[in-house]
Design a protein around this motif. Structure first.
Motif, PDB file in Angstrom:
ATOM      1  N   PRO A   1       4.092   5.610  16.307  1.00  0.00           N
ATOM      2  CA  PRO A   1       2.637   5.598  16.116  1.00  0.00           C
ATOM      3  C   PRO A   1       2.219   4.681  14.978  1.00  0.00           C
ATOM      4  CG  PRO A   1       3.597   7.646  15.298  1.00  0.00           C
ATOM      5  CD  PRO A   1       4.689   6.922  16.014  1.00  0.00           C
ATOM      6  N   GLY A   2       1.121   3.975  15.196  1.00  0.00           N
ATOM      7  CA  GLY A   2       0.588   3.106  14.159  1.00  0.00           C
ATOM      8  C   GLY A   2       0.108   3.918  12.965  1.00  0.00           C
ATOM      9  N   ARG A   3       0.432   3.450  11.768  1.00  0.00           N
ATOM     10  CA  ARG A   3      -0.023   4.101  10.533  1.00  0.00           C
ATOM     11  C   ARG A   3      -0.619   3.022   9.646  1.00  0.00           C
ATOM     12  NH1 ARG A   3       4.689   8.269   8.437  1.00  0.00           N
ATOM     13  NH2 ARG A   3       3.882  10.153   9.443  1.00  0.00           N
ATOM     14  N   LEU A   4      -1.894   2.797   9.783  1.00  0.00           N
ATOM     15  CA  LEU A   4      -2.550   1.736   9.032  1.00  0.00           C
ATOM     16  C   LEU A   4      -3.748   2.298   8.283  1.00  0.00           C
ATOM     17  CD1 LEU A   4      -2.521  -1.005  11.805  1.00  0.00           C
ATOM     18  CD2 LEU A   4      -0.969  -0.820   9.873  1.00  0.00           C
ATOM     19  N   ASP A   5      -3.962   1.789   7.101  1.00  0.00           N
ATOM     20  CA  ASP A   5      -5.129   2.158   6.304  1.00  0.00           C
ATOM     21  C   ASP A   5      -5.732   0.863   5.776  1.00  0.00           C
ATOM     22  OD1 ASP A   5      -7.052   3.551   4.967  1.00  0.00           O
ATOM     23  OD2 ASP A   5      -5.752   4.242   3.338  1.00  0.00           O
ATOM     24  N   PRO A   6      -6.566   0.202   6.590  1.00  0.00           N
ATOM     25  CA  PRO A   6      -7.100  -1.107   6.188  1.00  0.00           C
ATOM     26  C   PRO A   6      -7.757  -1.079   4.817  1.00  0.00           C
ATOM     27  CG  PRO A   6      -7.656  -0.622   8.469  1.00  0.00           C
ATOM     28  CD  PRO A   6      -7.069   0.628   7.900  1.00  0.00           C
TER      29      PRO A   6
ATOM     30  N   ARG B   1      -4.586  -0.926  -0.903  1.00  0.00           N
ATOM     31  CA  ARG B   1      -3.692  -1.854  -1.596  1.00  0.00           C
ATOM     32  C   ARG B   1      -2.452  -1.168  -2.154  1.00  0.00           C
ATOM     33  NH1 ARG B   1      -8.130  -5.556  -4.935  1.00  0.00           N
ATOM     34  NH2 ARG B   1      -9.443  -6.042  -3.122  1.00  0.00           N
ATOM     35  N   VAL B   2      -2.415   0.141  -2.044  1.00  0.00           N
ATOM     36  CA  VAL B   2      -1.258   0.895  -2.535  1.00  0.00           C
ATOM     37  C   VAL B   2      -0.287   1.180  -1.403  1.00  0.00           C
ATOM     38  CG1 VAL B   2      -0.490   3.034  -3.638  1.00  0.00           C
ATOM     39  CG2 VAL B   2      -2.596   1.920  -4.406  1.00  0.00           C
TER      40      VAL B   2
ATOM     41  N   VAL C   1       0.841   0.060   1.849  1.00  0.00           N
ATOM     42  CA  VAL C   1       0.829  -1.082   2.758  1.00  0.00           C
ATOM     43  C   VAL C   1       1.941  -0.899   3.790  1.00  0.00           C
ATOM     44  CG1 VAL C   1      -0.167  -2.622   1.024  1.00  0.00           C
ATOM     45  CG2 VAL C   1       2.315  -2.377   1.160  1.00  0.00           C
ATOM     46  N   TYR C   2       2.087  -1.898   4.659  1.00  0.00           N
ATOM     47  CA  TYR C   2       3.049  -1.743   5.749  1.00  0.00           C
ATOM     48  C   TYR C   2       4.459  -1.474   5.214  1.00  0.00           C
ATOM     49  CZ  TYR C   2       4.315  -2.227  10.657  1.00  0.00           C
ATOM     50  OH  TYR C   2       4.720  -1.966  11.932  1.00  0.00           O
ATOM     51  N   GLY C   3       4.851  -2.196   4.175  1.00  0.00           N
ATOM     52  CA  GLY C   3       6.228  -2.121   3.711  1.00  0.00           C
ATOM     53  C   GLY C   3       6.622  -0.817   3.053  1.00  0.00           C
ATOM     54  N   ASN C   4       5.668  -0.062   2.498  1.00  0.00           N
ATOM     55  CA  ASN C   4       6.037   1.194   1.831  1.00  0.00           C
ATOM     56  C   ASN C   4       5.495   2.428   2.535  1.00  0.00           C
ATOM     57  OD1 ASN C   4       3.323   1.265   1.123  1.00  0.00           O
ATOM     58  ND2 ASN C   4       3.648   0.785  -1.034  1.00  0.00           N
ATOM     59  N   THR C   5       5.000   2.245   3.756  1.00  0.00           N
ATOM     60  CA  THR C   5       4.537   3.384   4.550  1.00  0.00           C
ATOM     61  C   THR C   5       5.621   3.765   5.548  1.00  0.00           C
ATOM     62  OG1 THR C   5       2.220   2.687   4.368  1.00  0.00           O
ATOM     63  CG2 THR C   5       2.773   4.231   6.131  1.00  0.00           C
ATOM     64  N   PRO C   6       6.143   4.991   5.497  1.00  0.00           N
ATOM     65  CA  PRO C   6       7.210   5.382   6.416  1.00  0.00           C
ATOM     66  C   PRO C   6       6.807   5.222   7.876  1.00  0.00           C
ATOM     67  CG  PRO C   6       7.012   6.974   4.648  1.00  0.00           C
ATOM     68  CD  PRO C   6       5.828   6.054   4.524  1.00  0.00           C
TER      69      PRO C   6
ATOM     70  N   PRO D   1     -15.343   1.373   2.899  1.00  0.00           N
ATOM     71  CA  PRO D   1     -15.783   0.501   1.808  1.00  0.00           C
ATOM     72  C   PRO D   1     -14.974  -0.782   1.726  1.00  0.00           C
ATOM     73  CG  PRO D   1     -14.617   2.425   0.948  1.00  0.00           C
ATOM     74  CD  PRO D   1     -14.841   2.669   2.398  1.00  0.00           C
ATOM     75  N   ASP D   2     -15.684  -1.868   1.413  1.00  0.00           N
ATOM     76  CA  ASP D   2     -15.076  -3.169   1.115  1.00  0.00           C
ATOM     77  C   ASP D   2     -14.387  -3.819   2.305  1.00  0.00           C
ATOM     78  OD1 ASP D   2     -15.879  -2.805  -1.602  1.00  0.00           O
ATOM     79  OD2 ASP D   2     -14.117  -1.530  -1.888  1.00  0.00           O
ATOM     80  N   LEU D   3     -14.769  -3.403   3.517  1.00  0.00           N
ATOM     81  CA  LEU D   3     -14.275  -4.032   4.742  1.00  0.00           C
ATOM     82  C   LEU D   3     -15.462  -4.355   5.641  1.00  0.00           C
ATOM     83  CD1 LEU D   3     -11.153  -1.904   5.767  1.00  0.00           C
ATOM     84  CD2 LEU D   3     -11.172  -4.145   4.667  1.00  0.00           C
TER      85      LEU D   3
END
Length: 420
Positions: free
Chosen positions: A153-158, A161-162, A164-169, A327-329
């Motif tokens: 499953p996709g796990r994204l939080d556009p 900055r904390v 991100v893809y590389g540190n999200t299991p 916010p900010d997107l």
């Protein structure tokens, strides 16, 4: 030229995956059954707002990312990821049309030993009961024997900055243990941690739980917002105090509605077969009902505030601040702003808006006037409504300039505005 990865579906799921892959040196091609994303990407533009910026796309292209309109490219990769969107249809079920189109396009070119990953948000059982048959019938190959198949499953939080893809299991559930390990080997190149689910259904249901957890808790604080307003209690101060508890509590905050791509999903609406009937989640249905009524509650508060100051909604000049869902997107997916604007227009209000990330905004296919000078517009408006708190907004200064300010995000200093 052969590539290591094909991303099928160049939207909010596919583009971040392609970006992460290119970033670690994986030769990546991107394909979409809709020709429009290819045209936009080829021109160096982002095909969807709020996912990646144009500069992100240009860096990906210079790093070797190759968008393609040729489905033959799908037969030249070691790994293929289906990232097609699954919007809600008119009957409130997830529309799997783009997923099945992607599966058919891949099946016609699928080679032995390929690892196929499904990242699209789908009902549990879809990877096995929908995607697998399409791949097998179209290719003549057997999943789990001739090629690997897994769901992640996709796990994204556009904008986060904390995380991100590389540190999200990454959660992975394969059709067989070998499928899981093949998928884990791929995602292990992109992220610090891989979590193995028992199978595809458990991985698919993980997304259902995560999304509904958000919606149910937002619904709780939205109801609390109405109750606290009636009782004269500052809910944001209550949340500030409650979040000091080091266990058993996670803070959520109310707002004018729930936006974003992670829609609340009630398994009662899943397309199960007769042997496995759906079991509606009553709490999810109630949460959706509560969250869906928040735009109406905002309108009610607008009307009450105007009335208390001797004005009616009809003919009132109302300025909406922040029309994006986050916010900010720039992404406006499911933002409550459009419904709020529509209802106010129906009541005869004169609507204007300001958003630093949205230069053109339309409601009912009609352009809404955009404020060039925020403070001047707030000073002229009978009512200013903060719908999204972008970091560029000086809310202290805005509260001074605005004739009447309704803050639906609890972002203004205490006492500076009327809060939701």
């Amino acid at each position: 030229m052969p590539a290591d990865l094909a991303v099928i579906g160049l939207g909010h799921l596919g583009l971040p995956l392609a970006q992460a892959a290119v970033g670690v040196g994986i030769d990546t091609v991107g394909y979409d059954t809709d020709p429009r994303p290819y045209a936009e990407l080829s021109a160096g533009r982002t095909p969807v707002e709020g996912s990646l910026s144009a500069s992100d796309i240009r860096r990906m292209l210079s790093g070797g990312f190759r968008p393609t309109a040729d489905p033959a490219e799908l037969g030249r990769v070691r790994t293929a990821a289906i990232c097609a969107p699954t919007p809600l249809g008119p009957d409130r079920t997830l529309d799997l049309g783009a997923v099945t189109d992607a599966a058919r396009a891949l099946a016609a070119r699928l080679r032995p030993h390929t690892t196929v990953l499904v990242e699209s948000a789908v009902p549990p059982g879809t990877t096995e009961n929908v995607v697998r048959p399409l791949l097998e019938e179209g290719s003549g190959l057997r999943a789990g024997r001739d090629f690997h198949l897994a769901h992640s499953p996709g796990r994204l939080d556009p904008g986060n900055r904390v995380h991100v893809y590389g540190n999200t299991p990454k959660v992975i559930g394969g059709l067989t243990p070998a499928c899981t390990e093949s998928a884990a080997a791929f995602y292990g190149r992109l992220t610090d941690k891989v979590v193995r689910a028992r199978g595809p259904r458990e991985a698919e249901m993980t997304k259902v739980l995560e999304t509904n957890f958000r919606h149910v808790n937002i619904a709780l604080v939205n109801e609390m917002a109405e109750l606290c307003h009636d009782l004269g209690v500052d809910l944001w101060d209550v949340i500030r105090c409650a979040e000091t508890k080091p266990f058993g509590f996670e803070p959520f905050r109310p707002g004018p509605g729930v936006g974003g791509h992670g829609v609340a999903v009630d398994p009662g609406h899943f397309p199960y077969n007769s042997r496995t009937p759906g079991h509606p989640l009553r709490m999810v249905s109630l949460a959706k009902e509560i969250n869906d009524r928040m735009p109406s509650y905002v309108i009610q508060r607008c009307a009450t505030l105007l009335n208390e100051h001797g004005k009616s909604v009809r003919g009132a000049r109302v300025l909406l601040l922040g029309v994006t869902y986050k916010p900010d997107l720039a992404d406006q997916e499911s933002s409550p702003a459009r419904e709020i604007a529509t209802r106010l227009m129906d009541m005869g209000a004169q609507i204007g808006y300001h958003d630093p990330h949205v230069l053109d905004w339309r409601v009912r296919d009609l352009p809404v006037p955009r404020a060039d000078s925020l403070y001047e517009a707030a000073a002229r408006a009978d009512l200013t409504v903060l719908l999204q708190h972008h970091r560029t907004y000086d809310l202290q200064g805005l509260a001074v300039k605005a004739q009447l300010l309704l803050d639906t995000r609890g972002a203004t200093p205490a006492g500076a505005a009327h809060r939701l």
